[in-house]
Write a protein that holds these residues in place. Structure first.
Motif, PDB file in Angstrom:
ATOM      1  N   PHE A  91       7.309  48.870  45.885  1.00 36.71           N
ATOM      2  CA  PHE A  91       7.566  48.697  47.385  1.00 36.71           C
ATOM      3  C   PHE A  91       6.965  47.983  48.159  1.00 36.71           C
ATOM      4  O   PHE A  91       6.642  47.257  49.400  1.00 36.71           O
ATOM      5  CB  PHE A  91       8.453  49.920  47.705  1.00 36.71           C
ATOM      6  CG  PHE A  91       9.990  50.270  47.650  1.00 36.71           C
ATOM      7  CD1 PHE A  91       9.890  49.259  46.771  1.00 36.71           C
ATOM      8  CD2 PHE A  91      10.234  51.489  47.538  1.00 36.71           C
ATOM      9  CE1 PHE A  91      11.543  49.596  46.004  1.00 36.71           C
ATOM     10  CE2 PHE A  91      11.371  51.474  46.851  1.00 36.71           C
ATOM     11  CZ  PHE A  91      12.112  50.613  46.248  1.00 36.71           C
TER      12      PHE A  91
ATOM     13  N   ASP B 223      15.343  45.679  52.763  1.00 38.17           N
ATOM     14  CA  ASP B 223      14.037  45.041  52.171  1.00 38.17           C
ATOM     15  C   ASP B 223      14.654  45.332  50.431  1.00 38.17           C
ATOM     16  O   ASP B 223      13.877  44.056  50.531  1.00 38.17           O
ATOM     17  CB  ASP B 223      12.464  46.041  52.955  1.00 38.17           C
ATOM     18  CG  ASP B 223      12.417  45.987  54.367  1.00 38.17           C
ATOM     19  OD1 ASP B 223      12.231  44.563  54.345  1.00 38.17           O
ATOM     20  OD2 ASP B 223      12.076  46.991  54.756  1.00 38.17           O
ATOM     21  N   ALA B 224      15.342  46.495  50.079  1.00 38.06           N
ATOM     22  CA  ALA B 224      15.252  46.194  49.349  1.00 38.06           C
ATOM     23  C   ALA B 224      16.897  46.885  48.929  1.00 38.06           C
ATOM     24  O   ALA B 224      16.755  48.228  49.223  1.00 38.06           O
ATOM     25  CB  ALA B 224      14.251  47.553  47.745  1.00 38.06           C
TER      26      ALA B 224
ATOM     27  N   VAL C 152      15.286  50.763  52.284  1.00 39.18           N
ATOM     28  CA  VAL C 152      16.072  50.830  50.399  1.00 39.18           C
ATOM     29  C   VAL C 152      17.305  51.629  50.733  1.00 39.18           C
ATOM     30  O   VAL C 152      18.069  52.130  51.514  1.00 39.18           O
ATOM     31  CB  VAL C 152      15.053  51.901  49.929  1.00 39.18           C
ATOM     32  CG1 VAL C 152      15.234  52.040  48.785  1.00 39.18           C
ATOM     33  CG2 VAL C 152      13.645  51.516  50.013  1.00 39.18           C
TER      34      VAL C 152
ATOM     35  N   GLY D 238      14.225  39.957  50.537  1.00 38.40           N
ATOM     36  CA  GLY D 238      14.084  40.673  49.561  1.00 38.40           C
ATOM     37  C   GLY D 238      14.471  41.120  48.182  1.00 38.40           C
ATOM     38  O   GLY D 238      14.496  40.324  47.932  1.00 38.40           O
TER      39      GLY D 238
ATOM     40  N   VAL E  55       8.562  46.424  51.056  1.00 36.44           N
ATOM     41  CA  VAL E  55       9.422  46.893  51.830  1.00 36.44           C
ATOM     42  C   VAL E  55       9.505  48.071  52.741  1.00 36.44           C
ATOM     43  O   VAL E  55       8.942  49.120  52.863  1.00 36.44           O
ATOM     44  CB  VAL E  55      10.396  47.764  50.529  1.00 36.44           C
ATOM     45  CG1 VAL E  55      11.368  48.866  50.586  1.00 36.44           C
ATOM     46  CG2 VAL E  55      10.432  46.981  49.601  1.00 36.44           C
TER      47      VAL E  55
END
Length: 246
Positions: free
Chosen positions: A32, A104-105, A40, A137, A37
């Protein structure tokens, strides 16, 4: 992933095989950080153990799952950890119906993606995950099946065997599906109990994921063979971790 909750009788026992793994924490923290990141979505969060881990590492995290039984257990685990994190009942094939923001993830861990047996439905799931990722991402998913293990697929896997509890996986194979029969035995001084759960898992290996992920439009796809970031090797890797960029 049927309308019936196959985890209804398993959710309360699921965490019996949950063992703290520092290498798992290091893996996600490193991954991450490398990919910038900060937020999540765990779209198959199950009992919420990974939500607790991600939160402890400093990430903003939301959990979703199709199983109400798993979400009930996740609520219990979060309460026990004194956490109040968002939990959403959602099919990961329809994430865009529930999430208007992007992440982002997105993670889909512990073979959850392969519980969808039909490939067209897997594509639908991946498209949904991709839709709620920010540009650049990452999608992360993992599985125990690898090209190496499937050359001589195991029939039995004694996952846990301690003084009070034993769990045995009995694995049967038909075409491209692995049926996992989970046998749980409680054997304490004052209790003797047996439970059985069956989960069907599609067998998809690196070449399958290459084709599917590319068709869905993911780019810069990385395949890892373990939590130490070792590159995936078809001849030796015992697990498959996929990191794909939008």
């Amino acid at each position: 992933m049927s309308e019936n909750d196959m985890y209804e009788d398993f959710a309360d026992r699921y965490d019996w095989m949950n063992i703290h793994d520092p290498a798992r924490e290091v893996f996600f923290k490193t991954l991450f950080k490398k990919n910038n990141v900060s937020d999540v979505l765990d779209c198959a969060c199950g009992t919420g153990k990974d939500l607790i881990m991600f939160h402890s590492l400093g990430y903003s995290v939301i959990g979703s799952d199709l199983s109400n039984a798993m979400l009930r257990k996740a609520h219990e685990n979060l309460k026990e950890a004194s956490l109040d994190l968002p939990l959403i009942n959602s099919d990961f094939r329809e994430l865009e119906k529930h999430f208007k923001t992007q992440f982002d993830a997105v993670v889909c861990l512990t073979n959850s993606i392969n519980e969808v047996l039909d490939e067209s439905e897997v594509r639908r799931a991946l498209e949904s995950m991709k839709a709620i990722l920010r540009p650049g991402g990452i999608l992360v998913f993992d599985q125990g099946q690898s090209d190496a293990t499937m050359k001589n697929p195991p029939r039995y896997d004694p996952v846990i065997n301690n003084r009070d509890f034993s769990r045995l996986f009995v694995l049967e194979y038909s075409a491209n599906v692995m049926q996992v029969k989970i046998f749980d035995f409680v054997h304490t001084e004052d209790k003797c109990e047996f439970n059985h759960t069956t989960v069907n898992v599609a067998i998809r290996l690196k070449d399958d994921w290459d084709r599917i992920l590319s068709d869905v439009g993911f780019s810069d796809i990385h395949y890892l063979g373990d939590l130490d970031f070792a590159p995936y090797d078809k001849n030796t890797s015992r697990r498959l971790i996929v990191v794909a960029h939008k």
